[in-house]
Write a protein that holds these residues in place. Structure first.
Motif, PDB file in Angstrom:
ATOM      1  N   VAL A 166       0.866  -1.177   0.000  1.00 32.85           N
ATOM      2  CA  VAL A 166       0.000   0.000   0.000  1.00 32.85           C
ATOM      3  C   VAL A 166       0.902   1.226   0.000  1.00 32.85           C
ATOM      4  O   VAL A 166       1.779   1.356   0.863  1.00 32.85           O
ATOM      5  CB  VAL A 166      -0.930   0.023   1.218  1.00 32.85           C
ATOM      6  N   VAL A 167       0.709   2.114  -0.947  1.00 32.54           N
ATOM      7  CA  VAL A 167       1.546   3.304  -1.093  1.00 32.54           C
ATOM      8  C   VAL A 167       0.803   4.507  -0.525  1.00 32.54           C
ATOM      9  O   VAL A 167      -0.323   4.803  -0.927  1.00 32.54           O
ATOM     10  CB  VAL A 167       1.918   3.553  -2.565  1.00 32.54           C
ATOM     11  N   GLY A 168       1.424   5.215   0.424  1.00 32.02           N
ATOM     12  CA  GLY A 168       0.813   6.398   1.004  1.00 32.02           C
ATOM     13  C   GLY A 168       1.116   6.502   2.481  1.00 32.02           C
ATOM     14  O   GLY A 168       1.557   5.531   3.113  1.00 32.02           O
ATOM     15  N   ALA A 177      -4.294  -0.356   4.784  1.00 36.64           N
ATOM     16  CA  ALA A 177      -3.198  -1.290   5.024  1.00 36.64           C
ATOM     17  C   ALA A 177      -3.475  -2.177   6.234  1.00 36.64           C
ATOM     18  O   ALA A 177      -3.263  -3.400   6.195  1.00 36.64           O
ATOM     19  CB  ALA A 177      -1.890  -0.520   5.210  1.00 36.64           C
ATOM     20  N   VAL A 178      -3.958  -1.586   7.324  1.00 39.42           N
ATOM     21  CA  VAL A 178      -4.253  -2.363   8.533  1.00 39.42           C
ATOM     22  C   VAL A 178      -5.396  -3.344   8.266  1.00 39.42           C
ATOM     23  O   VAL A 178      -5.368  -4.490   8.727  1.00 39.42           O
ATOM     24  CB  VAL A 178      -4.582  -1.426   9.705  1.00 39.42           C
ATOM     25  N   GLU A 179      -6.396  -2.917   7.494  1.00 43.15           N
ATOM     26  CA  GLU A 179      -7.504  -3.813   7.161  1.00 43.15           C
ATOM     27  C   GLU A 179      -7.021  -4.976   6.306  1.00 43.15           C
ATOM     28  O   GLU A 179      -7.375  -6.140   6.543  1.00 43.15           O
ATOM     29  CB  GLU A 179      -8.597  -3.029   6.441  1.00 43.15           C
ATOM     30  N   LEU A 180      -6.195  -4.698   5.300  1.00 35.84           N
ATOM     31  CA  LEU A 180      -5.680  -5.749   4.425  1.00 35.84           C
ATOM     32  C   LEU A 180      -4.807  -6.742   5.179  1.00 35.84           C
ATOM     33  O   LEU A 180      -4.758  -7.930   4.837  1.00 35.84           O
ATOM     34  CB  LEU A 180      -4.875  -5.124   3.281  1.00 35.84           C
ATOM     35  N   ALA A 181      -4.116  -6.255   6.214  1.00 36.06           N
ATOM     36  CA  ALA A 181      -3.186  -7.114   6.950  1.00 36.06           C
ATOM     37  C   ALA A 181      -3.890  -8.268   7.655  1.00 36.06           C
ATOM     38  O   ALA A 181      -3.234  -9.223   8.095  1.00 36.06           O
ATOM     39  CB  ALA A 181      -2.400  -6.280   7.959  1.00 36.06           C
ATOM     40  N   ARG A 182      -5.212  -8.219   7.754  1.00 38.67           N
ATOM     41  CA  ARG A 182      -5.948  -9.333   8.369  1.00 38.67           C
ATOM     42  C   ARG A 182      -5.913 -10.569   7.494  1.00 38.67           C
ATOM     43  O   ARG A 182      -6.096 -11.681   7.988  1.00 38.67           O
ATOM     44  CB  ARG A 182      -7.402  -8.925   8.632  1.00 38.67           C
TER      45      ARG A 182
END
Length: 370
Positions: A166-168, A177-182
């Motif tokens: 995730v870029v930004g 990013a935190v949501e995707l990390a699940r």
């Protein structure tokens, strides 16, 4: 011919409508979509406001629910639709404005389906979240994985088991990013470290402190358009996710390869998907040719008033009037100032008997509203 046309039915446009109605000015609102919700439906499903509900209200209608809760995206869209209904906004949906043509002391407004509207003034209220900004990076065209802007991201399920970058470094980048990390292996890549700020210092939301100090409502836009604030408000879960190793943060990668990216250290890594949460550029293409924009396509304005095209105004630009501009809590004060300028322009245009030549039209408009 109306006194004003407002382009865009998001929070900035609806707040502008409120202040136009208070002054009894006949106007129309043109919205490209089917609902008066601006760009909110285009954002990811789990999006929540970074400020409590007490700061999400537009003038004339409180935001429902607990003032301390953080409204979700769908709560915001429901509120905006209720606002348009309660204020009986004269809304034309499906009207995607493609061109504005100044014609003497008025404007012709053209839509993509061939309709033409005429107005004495125009408020461009399409805001700052219309056109995604994606940086140009070496090798991007050869990358065989998936790239998308955060505006195209909806939920994490399609990324299950993937290697994702995730870029930004803003609120949306961190939240995504935190949501995707699940369900994926995630790295947040940014040119600068994420500037985390506690969401609730000393037990109060940071916006309470900002409001008490009146920091974000100071009209500093009179000195030029303000930069977007870069702080990421952490409710206590974001930094914890990094500390616990659920995802990591690295300096921005140098380039793409066919199968991944090359990090600043020179190490190449295979990557499945790259999500650019890199913000937006001002999408005002419908004003091309009017003389309203500079060479970068940015509006030449101060405090929402065009400096080059009389009768043209803006609402919802980031940094337009204050640091709160382009947010729900900044929409009302911005619109009030813009409509004050607009009303002054119409008054200068009018002449003749008391009330000017527009008085009968305004009287008929008020009677219809009643």
């Amino acid at each position: 011919m109306v006194d004003a046309i407002v382009v865009g039915a998001g929070q900035a446009g609806l707040a502008t409508a409120h202040h136009l109605q208070r002054r009894g000015l006949p106007f129309l609102m043109l919205e490209a979509g089917a609902r008066p919700v601006g760009s909110w439906l285009r954002h990811y499903d789990s999006l929540k406001l970074f400020s409590p509900a007490r700061y999400a209200a537009l003038p004339g209608l409180p935001f429902p629910g607990d003032p301390d809760h953080y409204p979700a995206r769908d709560e915001v869209t429901a509120y905006l639709e209720a606002y348009a209904r309660q204020h009986r906004v004269p809304l034309v949906t499906g009207a995607d404005v493609t061109q504005v043509l100044p014609t003497g002391a008025a404007f012709r407004v053209l839509t993509g389906d061939g309709r033409t509207f005429s107005t004495r003034t125009l408020v461009a209220a399409t805001g700052t979240y219309r056109t995604p900004r994606v940086p140009e990076l070496p090798g991007h065209a050869s990358f065989q994985g998936r790239t998308l802007h955060s505006l195209e991201y909806r939920q994490p399920d399609p990324f299950r088991g993937e290697r994702v970058v995730v870029v930004g470094a803003g609120n949306s980048a961190v939240q995504i990013a935190v949501e995707l990390a699940r369900m994926a292996r995630v790295t947040l890549a940014a040119r600068t470290p994420v500037p985390f700020v506690p969401q609730r210092p000393l037990g109060r939301d940071v916006h309470d402190w900002i409001t008490w100090l009146q920091v974000d409502q100071l009209p500093l836009g009179q000195f030029g358009r303000l930069p977007s604030p870069r702080s990421v408000f952490d409710p206590g879960t974001y930094r914890a996710a990094f500390r616990e190793g659920r995802l990591d943060q690295r300096p921005m990668f140098a380039r793409f390869t066919a199968r991944g990216v090359v990090w600043s250290t020179g190490r190449e890594e295979a990557v499945d998907s790259v999500v650019f949460a890199t913000g937006y550029r001002t999408g005002l293409e419908y004003l091309f040719g009017t003389g309203a924009l500079d060479v970068r396509g940015e509006p030449v304005q101060r405090l929402g008033r065009s400096l080059t095209v009389p009768g043209l105004y803006y609402a919802g630009l980031s940094g337009q009037r204050a640091f709160a501009s382009a947010t729900l809590r900044g929409a009302g004060p911005d619109a009030e100032l813009v409509v004050r300028y607009l009303a002054g322009h119409l008054q200068r245009q009018s002449s003749g008997p008391p009330g000017g030549p527009l008085a009968p039209l305004r009287a008929a408009w008020k009677a219809r509203r009643r």
